[in-house]
Write a protein that holds these residues in place. Structure first.
Motif, PDB file in Angstrom:
ATOM      1  N   ARG A 121      19.801  27.608   1.669  1.00  0.00           N
ATOM      2  CA  ARG A 121      18.863  26.517   1.417  1.00  0.00           C
ATOM      3  C   ARG A 121      18.995  25.395   2.439  1.00  0.00           C
ATOM      4  NH1 ARG A 121      20.206  26.294  -4.099  1.00  0.00           N
ATOM      5  NH2 ARG A 121      20.740  24.121  -3.808  1.00  0.00           N
ATOM      6  N   SER A 122      20.201  25.258   2.988  1.00  0.00           N
ATOM      7  CA  SER A 122      20.436  24.196   3.973  1.00  0.00           C
ATOM      8  C   SER A 122      19.990  24.592   5.371  1.00  0.00           C
ATOM      9  CB  SER A 122      21.931  23.838   4.004  1.00  0.00           C
ATOM     10  OG  SER A 122      22.357  23.381   2.736  1.00  0.00           O
ATOM     11  N   GLY A 123      19.556  25.854   5.534  1.00  0.00           N
ATOM     12  CA  GLY A 123      19.049  26.294   6.821  1.00  0.00           C
ATOM     13  C   GLY A 123      20.077  26.862   7.772  1.00  0.00           C
ATOM     14  N   TYR A 124      21.319  27.041   7.308  1.00  0.00           N
ATOM     15  CA  TYR A 124      22.371  27.551   8.203  1.00  0.00           C
ATOM     16  C   TYR A 124      22.205  29.034   8.509  1.00  0.00           C
ATOM     17  CZ  TYR A 124      24.905  23.171   7.533  1.00  0.00           C
ATOM     18  OH  TYR A 124      25.268  21.846   7.519  1.00  0.00           O
ATOM     19  N   THR A 125      21.413  29.742   7.723  1.00  0.00           N
ATOM     20  CA  THR A 125      21.244  31.184   7.957  1.00  0.00           C
ATOM     21  C   THR A 125      19.981  31.498   8.755  1.00  0.00           C
ATOM     22  OG1 THR A 125      20.062  31.486   5.860  1.00  0.00           O
ATOM     23  CG2 THR A 125      22.459  31.745   5.815  1.00  0.00           C
ATOM     24  N   SER A 126      19.323  30.467   9.240  1.00  0.00           N
ATOM     25  CA  SER A 126      18.069  30.692   9.985  1.00  0.00           C
ATOM     26  C   SER A 126      18.095  29.971  11.328  1.00  0.00           C
ATOM     27  CB  SER A 126      16.872  30.221   9.163  1.00  0.00           C
ATOM     28  OG  SER A 126      16.976  28.830   8.889  1.00  0.00           O
ATOM     29  N   THR A 127      17.245  30.438  12.232  1.00  0.00           N
ATOM     30  CA  THR A 127      17.085  29.818  13.555  1.00  0.00           C
ATOM     31  C   THR A 127      15.602  29.576  13.784  1.00  0.00           C
ATOM     32  OG1 THR A 127      19.015  30.996  14.417  1.00  0.00           O
ATOM     33  CG2 THR A 127      17.483  30.081  16.027  1.00  0.00           C
ATOM     34  N   GLN A 128      15.248  28.303  13.972  1.00  0.00           N
ATOM     35  CA  GLN A 128      13.845  27.909  14.190  1.00  0.00           C
ATOM     36  C   GLN A 128      12.932  28.454  13.082  1.00  0.00           C
ATOM     37  OE1 GLN A 128      12.935  29.225  18.157  1.00  0.00           O
ATOM     38  NE2 GLN A 128      14.021  27.530  19.122  1.00  0.00           N
ATOM     39  N   GLY A 129      13.414  28.345  11.844  1.00  0.00           N
ATOM     40  CA  GLY A 129      12.619  28.742  10.693  1.00  0.00           C
ATOM     41  C   GLY A 129      12.612  30.220  10.384  1.00  0.00           C
ATOM     42  N   ARG A 130      13.267  31.029  11.216  1.00  0.00           N
ATOM     43  CA  ARG A 130      13.318  32.479  10.988  1.00  0.00           C
ATOM     44  C   ARG A 130      14.730  32.896  10.619  1.00  0.00           C
ATOM     45  NH1 ARG A 130      10.499  35.678  15.804  1.00  0.00           N
ATOM     46  NH2 ARG A 130      10.883  37.335  14.277  1.00  0.00           N
ATOM     47  N   ASN A 131      14.822  33.814   9.671  1.00  0.00           N
ATOM     48  CA  ASN A 131      16.131  34.274   9.229  1.00  0.00           C
ATOM     49  C   ASN A 131      16.901  34.939  10.375  1.00  0.00           C
ATOM     50  OD1 ASN A 131      18.048  34.857   6.960  1.00  0.00           O
ATOM     51  ND2 ASN A 131      17.653  36.955   7.603  1.00  0.00           N
ATOM     52  N   SER A 132      18.154  34.567  10.520  1.00  0.00           N
ATOM     53  CA  SER A 132      19.014  35.114  11.571  1.00  0.00           C
ATOM     54  C   SER A 132      20.005  36.096  10.958  1.00  0.00           C
ATOM     55  CB  SER A 132      19.777  33.983  12.278  1.00  0.00           C
ATOM     56  OG  SER A 132      20.791  34.509  13.109  1.00  0.00           O
ATOM     57  N   GLY A 133      19.975  37.345  11.413  1.00  0.00           N
ATOM     58  CA  GLY A 133      20.879  38.355  10.883  1.00  0.00           C
ATOM     59  C   GLY A 133      22.336  38.009  11.126  1.00  0.00           C
ATOM     60  N   VAL A 134      22.644  37.528  12.329  1.00  0.00           N
ATOM     61  CA  VAL A 134      24.029  37.181  12.674  1.00  0.00           C
ATOM     62  C   VAL A 134      24.526  36.030  11.814  1.00  0.00           C
ATOM     63  CG1 VAL A 134      25.545  36.297  14.488  1.00  0.00           C
ATOM     64  CG2 VAL A 134      23.805  38.004  15.043  1.00  0.00           C
ATOM     65  N   LYS A 135      23.714  34.979  11.685  1.00  0.00           N
ATOM     66  CA  LYS A 135      24.115  33.832  10.884  1.00  0.00           C
ATOM     67  C   LYS A 135      24.256  34.198   9.404  1.00  0.00           C
ATOM     68  CE  LYS A 135      22.317  30.093  13.785  1.00  0.00           C
ATOM     69  NZ  LYS A 135      21.412  28.926  13.849  1.00  0.00           N
ATOM     70  N   SER A 136      23.387  35.092   8.925  1.00  0.00           N
ATOM     71  CA  SER A 136      23.474  35.535   7.531  1.00  0.00           C
ATOM     72  C   SER A 136      24.770  36.288   7.287  1.00  0.00           C
ATOM     73  CB  SER A 136      22.275  36.431   7.185  1.00  0.00           C
ATOM     74  OG  SER A 136      21.067  35.707   7.248  1.00  0.00           O
TER      75      SER A 136
END
Length: 243
Positions: free
Chosen positions: A89-104
């Motif tokens: 929810r805080s946006g740490y799992t996404s990059t520029q509004g798109r979900n990031s597999g690595v960050k997830s």
């Protein structure tokens, strides 16, 4: 609220999957530090183990350690799923509004490590209780798990392996179970193992690679339903809460 709902969801799943956790624990401790063929095989596979435990100790024995198992799931998965939800929810799992597999993946791993570490003491109690049986496998603690000389060393040693379990189920799960359940001497030192690496080395030397994969069937029979039920209950609880 994320932590509470996630913990309750994991507890709901645990009610259905704890019997397989009991089976897994018994199978992982069976023939500890003994070569294949040198001991009686009480539990041949997950199905035979379930039948044997039911026959020898009664149906209730398949839910041994249920209370600490529920507390462990509430703590571990409550922290894991709750933390991940907050990061998402805080946006740490996404990059520029798109979900990031690595960050997830990184976020999920860190949340899992935190949950496993903080809930480790309850896992210790659960393991001791689930190992108790008429057919003795592993050390039998007779419920004296809170004496400092019977749990502190196993707890600190088992924490390392329990964190690895987050990333890969077996063989780290086998090592974790054995470290948590090992007896200690009058000085509070582990009788069988000095730590994670010592347990790994002795298990392979005495039992072969097979020893690292004991209880694998029960582990995977449990993981699938537990994961599905946890996520299902979590989603339903969140829907209910939003209403």
């Amino acid at each position: 609220m994320d932590f509470l709902l996630a913990g309750l969801a994991a507890c709901g799943a645990c009610l259905f999957t704890n019997p397989l956790e009991v089976v897994k624990t018994r199978m992982q401790l069976q023939g500890e530090l003994r070569g294949r063929g040198s001991y009686r095989l009480h539990y041949r596979n997950a199905f035979h183990a379930t039948y044997t435990i039911w026959k020898v100790d009664g149906l209730a024995a398949l839910q041994k350690g249920l209370l600490p198992a529920l507390l462990y799931q509430f703590g571990m998965n409550g922290i894991r799923l709750g933390s991940y939800s907050l990061l998402e929810r805080s946006g740490y799992t996404s990059t520029q509004g798109r979900n990031s597999g690595v960050k997830s993946i990184v976020s999920g791993a860190l949340a899992g490590v935190a949950g496993a570490f903080l809930a480790s003491p309850i896992y210790l109690v659960k393991t001791h209780l689930q190992a108790q049986s008429t057919i003795a496998v592993g050390h039998q603690y007779q419920h004296q798990v809170f004496k400092p000389d019977s749990w502190l060393v196993s707890l600190t040693s088992g924490m390392v392996s329990s964190i690895f379990v987050v990333f890969a189920m077996t063989p780290f799960d086998v090592i974790s179970t054995r470290l948590y359940n090992q007896p200690v001497d009058h000085q509070g030192k582990g009788v069988f193992y000095r730590g994670y690496l010592d347990c790994f080395t002795k298990t392979v030397r005495k039992e072969g690679l097979h020893g690292l994969y004991k209880g694998t069937g029960a582990s995977y029979f449990r993981v699938g339903p537990h994961t599905i039920l946890s996520l299902f209950f979590w989603e339903e609880l969140r829907k209910f809460y939003r209403k």
